[in-house]
Design a protein around this motif. Structure first.
Motif, short mmCIF file in Angstrom:
data_model
loop_
_atom_site.label_atom_id
_atom_site.label_comp_id
_atom_site.label_asym_id
_atom_site.label_seq_id
_atom_site.Cartn_x
_atom_site.Cartn_y
_atom_site.Cartn_z
N ASN A 109 0.85 -1.19 0.00
CA ASN A 109 0.00 0.00 0.00
C ASN A 109 0.89 1.25 0.00
N ASN A 110 0.54 2.23 -0.85
CA ASN A 110 1.44 3.37 -0.97
C ASN A 110 1.25 4.44 0.10
N ARG A 111 0.46 4.14 1.12
CA ARG A 111 0.44 5.03 2.28
C ARG A 111 1.48 4.61 3.32
N ASN A 112 2.16 3.49 3.06
CA ASN A 112 3.31 3.16 3.89
C ASN A 112 4.47 4.07 3.50
N LYS A 113 5.51 4.12 4.34
CA LYS A 113 6.73 4.84 3.98
C LYS A 113 7.93 4.02 4.42
N PHE A 114 9.02 4.22 3.72
CA PHE A 114 10.29 3.66 4.16
C PHE A 114 10.92 4.68 5.09
N VAL A 115 11.08 4.33 6.36
CA VAL A 115 11.59 5.27 7.37
C VAL A 115 12.93 4.76 7.90
N VAL A 116 13.90 5.66 7.98
CA VAL A 116 15.24 5.30 8.45
C VAL A 116 15.61 6.22 9.60
N ALA A 120 15.70 0.70 10.03
CA ALA A 120 14.89 1.10 8.88
C ALA A 120 13.76 0.10 8.68
N VAL A 121 12.63 0.61 8.20
CA VAL A 121 11.49 -0.29 7.98
C VAL A 121 10.51 0.37 7.00
N VAL A 122 9.83 -0.46 6.22
CA VAL A 122 8.70 0.04 5.43
C VAL A 122 7.48 -0.14 6.32
N THR A 123 6.83 0.97 6.66
CA THR A 123 5.75 0.90 7.64
C THR A 123 4.65 1.88 7.31
N GLN A 124 3.51 1.63 7.92
CA GLN A 124 2.35 2.51 7.83
C GLN A 124 2.82 3.94 8.04
N SER A 125 2.52 4.82 7.12
CA SER A 125 3.00 6.19 7.20
C SER A 125 2.50 6.89 8.45
N TYR A 126 3.35 7.69 9.06
CA TYR A 126 2.96 8.37 10.28
C TYR A 126 1.85 9.37 10.04
N ASN A 127 1.71 9.86 8.81
CA ASN A 127 0.65 10.85 8.60
C ASN A 127 -0.63 10.24 8.03
N TYR A 128 -0.66 8.92 7.98
CA TYR A 128 -1.85 8.25 7.47
C TYR A 128 -2.98 8.34 8.50
N VAL A 129 -2.72 7.83 9.70
CA VAL A 129 -3.62 8.12 10.82
C VAL A 129 -2.86 9.12 11.68
N ASN A 130 -3.36 9.50 12.82
CA ASN A 130 -2.65 10.45 13.67
C ASN A 130 -1.42 9.80 14.25
N TYR A 131 -0.42 9.73 13.46
CA TYR A 131 0.75 9.00 13.84
C TYR A 131 1.61 9.84 14.76
N ASP A 132 2.03 9.25 15.84
CA ASP A 132 2.82 9.96 16.83
C ASP A 132 4.30 9.83 16.47
N GLU A 133 4.96 10.96 16.29
CA GLU A 133 6.37 10.94 15.88
C GLU A 133 7.24 10.21 16.90
N LEU A 134 6.94 10.50 18.18
CA LEU A 134 7.67 9.82 19.24
C LEU A 134 7.54 8.31 19.10
N TYR A 135 6.33 7.94 18.73
CA TYR A 135 6.04 6.52 18.61
C TYR A 135 6.94 5.86 17.57
N VAL A 136 7.15 6.56 16.46
CA VAL A 136 8.00 6.01 15.40
C VAL A 136 9.40 5.75 15.93
N TYR A 137 9.95 6.76 16.61
CA TYR A 137 11.30 6.60 17.15
C TYR A 137 11.36 5.47 18.17
N ASP A 138 10.45 5.56 19.14
CA ASP A 138 10.50 4.57 20.22
C ASP A 138 10.33 3.16 19.68
#
Ligand code: NAG
Ligand code: NAG
Ligand code: NAG
Ligand code: NAG
Ligand code: NAG
Ligand code: NAG
Ligand code: NAG
Ligand code: NAG
Ligand code: NAG
Ligand code: NAG
Length: 292
Positions: free
Chosen positions: A108-115, A197-215
């Motif tokens: 799904n293209n609402r995921n993102k590759f995040v590093v 790094a991971v391909v994951t549900q984009s943080y801005n797709y739902v109310n994605y918490d930035e802290l959550y991504v890092y943690d």
């Protein structure tokens, strides 16, 4: 888990008759998904693994843990939410890949590759059978695990200790390469000192918490990934020509073209709801809910 549920599913009795409808936290396993080969269409088979205490569903294909199934058209392309592996760079450069070619699943293209991490050159090639989309990004500066400064502003993941790449449309595989000179084999690392790094549900797709991504990236081994799915690899017209394999079998079902990759999907006709992949699966909504 509520964070990951943008859809609500309200239905019951939608597995193949005689087949289990639950496995652990997944309470609705609706056909074409099912546990075991006789309860699912090819590619949609789940294994309910009981071995580590709590039952956990896995896609038989690639052995991927399943978090949530949205298996018939509600208002969008149906998805399956799975747990994706995190790739870490600690003592040496790292590579990883996911190949869903030949399966019903598309990324799904609402995921993102995040590093996240220190001075990482991250490359990822997304693709399908005919097209390749190479991309790369670089995390600048060094994210220091000893003095965490999360970027709370709008520049989240814009290069400082974090970079990201969008997912193109119609792709079913990716190959990741992580390179850095900051990590070396003469040092002992713990997970929070490595790059991830991971391909994951984009943080801005739902109310994605930035802290959550890092943690989550720093603490866990897996993160959620949305996969789209479709039936077969041809459109409705071709699929309807072969009655023995056509999946929209309810009398009140219709065929819809998939909007990510080839293949088709089924939905109940106007006024009906339920599972279009089962005979008698689409129920007359006006009869089901008595009027006052
Ligand atoms: C699936 O169905 C086939 C044919 O009915 C049967 O032979 C087989 O034992 C079944 N397999 C399972 C795992 O139930
Ligand atoms: C279930 O999980 C265990 C432990 O993770 C693994 O060894 C086993 O192969 C799995 N069983 C199946 C049927 O996948
Ligand atoms: C995650 O890693 C496991 C073990 O190597 C592998 O079986 C599985 O397919 C991987 N999952 C994904 C989504 O790549
Ligand atoms: C992905 O898997 C398919 C089918 O197994 C294979 O033909 C193809 O070469 C693989 N693609 C990549 C990029 O590894
Ligand atoms: C990792 O990649 C970097 C950048 O390409 C390279 O300079 C370095 O030698 C690589 N390290 C190892 C251990 O291969
Ligand atoms: C490699 O690790 C050693 C030990 O922690 C450190 O002194 C050195 O600066 C590191 N090298 C690089 C290129 O980061
Ligand atoms: C990992 O390293 C960081 C930085 O040195 C340290 O603060 C943290 O306590 C370490 N974590 C573990 C689990 O050892
Ligand atoms: C129709 O579908 C069946 C079952 O998948 C398959 O065996 C058969 O070859 C198909 N027929 C044609 C004409 O494609
Ligand atoms: C591969 O992706 C391209 C877009 O990049 C698309 O036009 C093409 O139809 C896709 N091919 C397949 C087999 O899905
Ligand atoms: C579907 O329609 C056919 C032909 O009109 C009919 O024989 C059959 O009973 C219907 N099936 C269901 C489940 O209503």
């Amino acid at each position: 888990m509520a964070l990951f549920m943008p859809f609500q599913i309200v239905a019951s009795g939608i597995a193949l008759p005689g087949c289990p409808e639950t496995c652990g936290d997944i309470h609705i396993i609706s056909y074409p998904f099912g546990i075991g080969p006789n309860c699912s269409l090819p590619g949609f088979e789940l294994i309910c693994n009981m071995s580590n205490g709590s039952p956990t569903p896995f896609l038989l294909i690639n052995n991927i843990p399943v978090l949530e199934i949205v298996s018939y058209l509600w208002s969008e392309q149906p998805n399956v939410l799975v747990n994706n592996n995190i790739t870490s760079i600690c003592m040496s450069n790292a590579t990883s890949s996911l190949n869903l070619s030949g399966t019903p699943y598309w990324i799904n293209n609402r995921n993102k590759f995040v590093v996240v991490g220190c001075d990482i050159i991250a490359s990822i090639t997304f693709g399908n059978e005919t097209n390749k989309h190479p991309g790369s990004c670089r995390t600048m500066g060094c994210y220091n695990p000893d003095s965490i400064t999360y970027p709370y502003d709008n520049n989240f993941c814009s290069g400082a200790g974090c970079c990201q790449i969008s997912v193109p449309e119609e792709v079913n595989y990716y190959q990741i390469s992580l390179q850095s000179q900051n990590y070396n084999s003469s040092k002992q690392y713990n997970s929070s000192q490595c790059g991830h790094a991971v391909v994951t549900q984009s943080y801005n797709y739902v109310n994605y918490d930035e802290l959550y991504v890092y943690d989550t990236l720093y603490q866990q081994q897996q993160m959620p990934l949305y996969l789209d799915w479709s039936i077969g690899n041809e459109g409705c017209k071709m699929a309807q020509a072969n009655k023995s394999s056509y999946a929209c079998i309810d009398n009140h079902s219709e065929c819809v073209e998939s909007d990510n990759g080839p293949g088709y999907l089924c939905m109940c006709s106007d006024g009906y709801e339920g599972n279009p992949y089962l005979e008698g699966g689409c129920q007359d909504f006006s009869v089901a809910i008595p009027s006052v």
